[in-house]
Motif scaffolding. Structure first.
Motif, PDB file in Angstrom:
ATOM      1  N   VAL A   1     -19.315   1.792  -3.880  1.00 58.08           N
ATOM      2  CA  VAL A   1     -19.998   3.140  -3.525  1.00 58.08           C
ATOM      3  C   VAL A   1     -19.010   4.116  -3.749  1.00 58.08           C
ATOM      4  O   VAL A   1     -17.379   3.151  -3.933  1.00 58.08           O
ATOM      5  N   PRO A   2     -19.275   4.960  -4.169  1.00 58.10           N
ATOM      6  CA  PRO A   2     -16.667   6.215  -4.405  1.00 58.10           C
ATOM      7  C   PRO A   2     -16.741   6.359  -3.089  1.00 58.10           C
ATOM      8  O   PRO A   2     -17.126   6.557  -1.711  1.00 58.10           O
ATOM      9  N   ALA A   3     -15.484   6.772  -2.961  1.00 56.57           N
ATOM     10  CA  ALA A   3     -14.810   6.593  -2.103  1.00 56.57           C
ATOM     11  C   ALA A   3     -13.062   7.586  -2.207  1.00 56.57           C
ATOM     12  O   ALA A   3     -13.086   7.835  -3.540  1.00 56.57           O
ATOM     13  N   TRP A   4     -12.647   8.433  -1.583  1.00 56.14           N
ATOM     14  CA  TRP A   4     -11.756   9.224  -1.223  1.00 56.14           C
ATOM     15  C   TRP A   4     -10.949   8.766  -0.667  1.00 56.14           C
ATOM     16  O   TRP A   4     -10.724   8.684   0.586  1.00 56.14           O
ATOM     17  N   GLY A   5      -9.634   9.200  -1.062  1.00 55.89           N
ATOM     18  CA  GLY A   5      -8.065   8.958   0.395  1.00 55.89           C
ATOM     19  C   GLY A   5      -7.423   9.753   0.303  1.00 55.89           C
ATOM     20  O   GLY A   5      -7.057  10.530  -0.756  1.00 55.89           O
ATOM     21  N   ILE A   6      -6.741   9.940   1.074  1.00 55.82           N
ATOM     22  CA  ILE A   6      -5.934  11.263   2.064  1.00 55.82           C
ATOM     23  C   ILE A   6      -4.954  10.633   2.444  1.00 55.82           C
ATOM     24  O   ILE A   6      -5.159   9.754   3.991  1.00 55.82           O
ATOM     25  N   ASN A   7      -3.773  10.015   2.134  1.00 55.49           N
ATOM     26  CA  ASN A   7      -2.645   9.604   2.688  1.00 55.49           C
ATOM     27  C   ASN A   7      -1.243  10.806   3.255  1.00 55.49           C
ATOM     28  O   ASN A   7      -0.906  10.897   1.972  1.00 55.49           O
ATOM     29  N   TYR A   8      -0.781   9.704   4.031  1.00 55.01           N
ATOM     30  CA  TYR A   8       0.706  10.455   4.912  1.00 55.01           C
ATOM     31  C   TYR A   8       1.489   9.023   4.703  1.00 55.01           C
ATOM     32  O   TYR A   8       0.843   8.501   5.402  1.00 55.01           O
ATOM     33  N   ASP A   9       2.494   9.413   3.791  1.00 50.19           N
ATOM     34  CA  ASP A   9       3.789   8.156   3.537  1.00 50.19           C
ATOM     35  C   ASP A   9       5.580   8.523   4.292  1.00 50.19           C
ATOM     36  O   ASP A   9       5.583   9.858   3.611  1.00 50.19           O
ATOM     37  N   TYR A  10       5.603   8.174   4.698  1.00 49.82           N
ATOM     38  CA  TYR A  10       7.311   8.579   5.595  1.00 49.82           C
ATOM     39  C   TYR A  10       7.811   6.603   5.543  1.00 49.82           C
ATOM     40  O   TYR A  10       7.684   6.554   5.719  1.00 49.82           O
ATOM     41  N   TRP A  11       9.253   7.110   4.215  1.00 45.67           N
ATOM     42  CA  TRP A  11       9.712   6.516   3.448  1.00 45.67           C
ATOM     43  C   TRP A  11      11.589   6.244   4.427  1.00 45.67           C
ATOM     44  O   TRP A  11      12.043   7.607   4.218  1.00 45.67           O
ATOM     45  N   PHE A  12      11.689   5.457   5.057  1.00 45.72           N
ATOM     46  CA  PHE A  12      13.177   5.350   5.808  1.00 45.72           C
ATOM     47  C   PHE A  12      13.869   5.406   4.940  1.00 45.72           C
ATOM     48  O   PHE A  12      14.626   5.642   4.922  1.00 45.72           O
ATOM     49  N   ASN A  13      13.778   4.757   4.274  1.00 46.21           N
ATOM     50  CA  ASN A  13      14.640   3.840   2.504  1.00 46.21           C
ATOM     51  C   ASN A  13      14.078   3.647   1.051  1.00 46.21           C
ATOM     52  O   ASN A  13      12.789   4.555   2.377  1.00 46.21           O
ATOM     53  N   HIS A  14      14.446   3.617   0.517  1.00 41.21           N
ATOM     54  CA  HIS A  14      13.776   3.546  -1.173  1.00 41.21           C
ATOM     55  C   HIS A  14      12.686   2.194  -0.292  1.00 41.21           C
ATOM     56  O   HIS A  14      12.110   1.695  -1.631  1.00 41.21           O
ATOM     57  N   LYS A  15      12.870   0.829   0.336  1.00 38.55           N
ATOM     58  CA  LYS A  15      11.806  -0.267   0.964  1.00 38.55           C
ATOM     59  C   LYS A  15      11.454   0.012   1.554  1.00 38.55           C
ATOM     60  O   LYS A  15      10.380  -1.090   1.091  1.00 38.55           O
ATOM     61  N   ILE A  16      11.075   0.583   2.526  1.00 41.62           N
ATOM     62  CA  ILE A  16      10.629   0.538   3.976  1.00 41.62           C
ATOM     63  C   ILE A  16      10.140   2.011   4.199  1.00 41.62           C
ATOM     64  O   ILE A  16      10.596   2.878   4.283  1.00 41.62           O
TER      65      ILE A  16
END
Length: 193
Positions: free
Chosen positions: A66-81
């Motif tokens: 089935v087709p799907a769409w995603g909308i994601n928001y990310d917050y990075w504390f540093n370049h790893k996590i």
């Protein structure tokens, strides 16, 4: 004359190499500062989800995608996590066989919302672990997922990524999703003028 030419060449090479090293360090510092200031990422994901539990239903194809769409928001504390809020919209109706009860359930355009923990073991590779809920008008399920993403950096904080995600709807069914994401990194800083 020959000796002075060699000394002149050595001086010129030393100046050039020193300036290249200084410029290289400046670019590296600028990249680190830029990476540190781009703590926010917004992603639009186009994907296809494979749903094995739909294979056993008589009026559906043997391979159910089935087709799907995603909308994601990310917050990075540093370049790893980092942490994220990921939303997936399945764009089709389908039926599944519920794993525990052998009952057929209709799914009508479900929406999956998960909170994600993000980890980058290397620069362009992101591993995610998440918990959330699949919302649907007939019945909603708790979701545990894991994913892997590889990003290709483009210009101006834009990234193209390949995504692979496994969702386990507890006591219901599983799905596998493969997609392509387009991300924009940005920061919300208050600049004083």
């Amino acid at each position: 004359m020959k000796w002075s030419l060699n000394i002149g060449t050595i001086i010129i090479l030393t100046v050039l190499l020193t300036s290249m090293r200084v410029m290289g360090q400046t670019e590296s510092v600028d990249e680190d500062e830029n990476e540190a200031s781009n703590k926010h990422r917004l992603t639009i994901l186009m994907a296809n989800a494979f749903i094995p539990a739909a294979d056993n239903i008589a009026d559906q194809n043997s391979v159910f995608i089935v087709p799907a769409w995603g909308i994601n928001y990310d917050y990075w504390f540093n370049h790893k996590i980092g942490i994220g809020l990921h939303n997936t919209f399945i764009l089709q109706q389908y039926k599944i066989e519920k794993s525990q009860e052998n009952v057929i359930i209709e799914r009508s355009f479900p929406v999956i919302v998960t909170g994600e923990f993000l980890f980058k073991p290397v620069r362009n590779l992101t591993i995610s672990l998440g918990v959330g809920r699949e919302f649907e008008k007939h019945e909603s399920f708790t979701v545990i997922n894991t994913g892997i993403e590889y990003g290709f950096e483009l210009q101006h904080g834009i990234e193209l990524s390949l995504n692979f995600l496994y969702d386990n709807k507890i006591d219901a069914y599983d799905s596998w999703m493969f997609g392509v994401g387009f991300s924009k990194f940005f920061s919300w800083t208050n600049r004083k003028e």
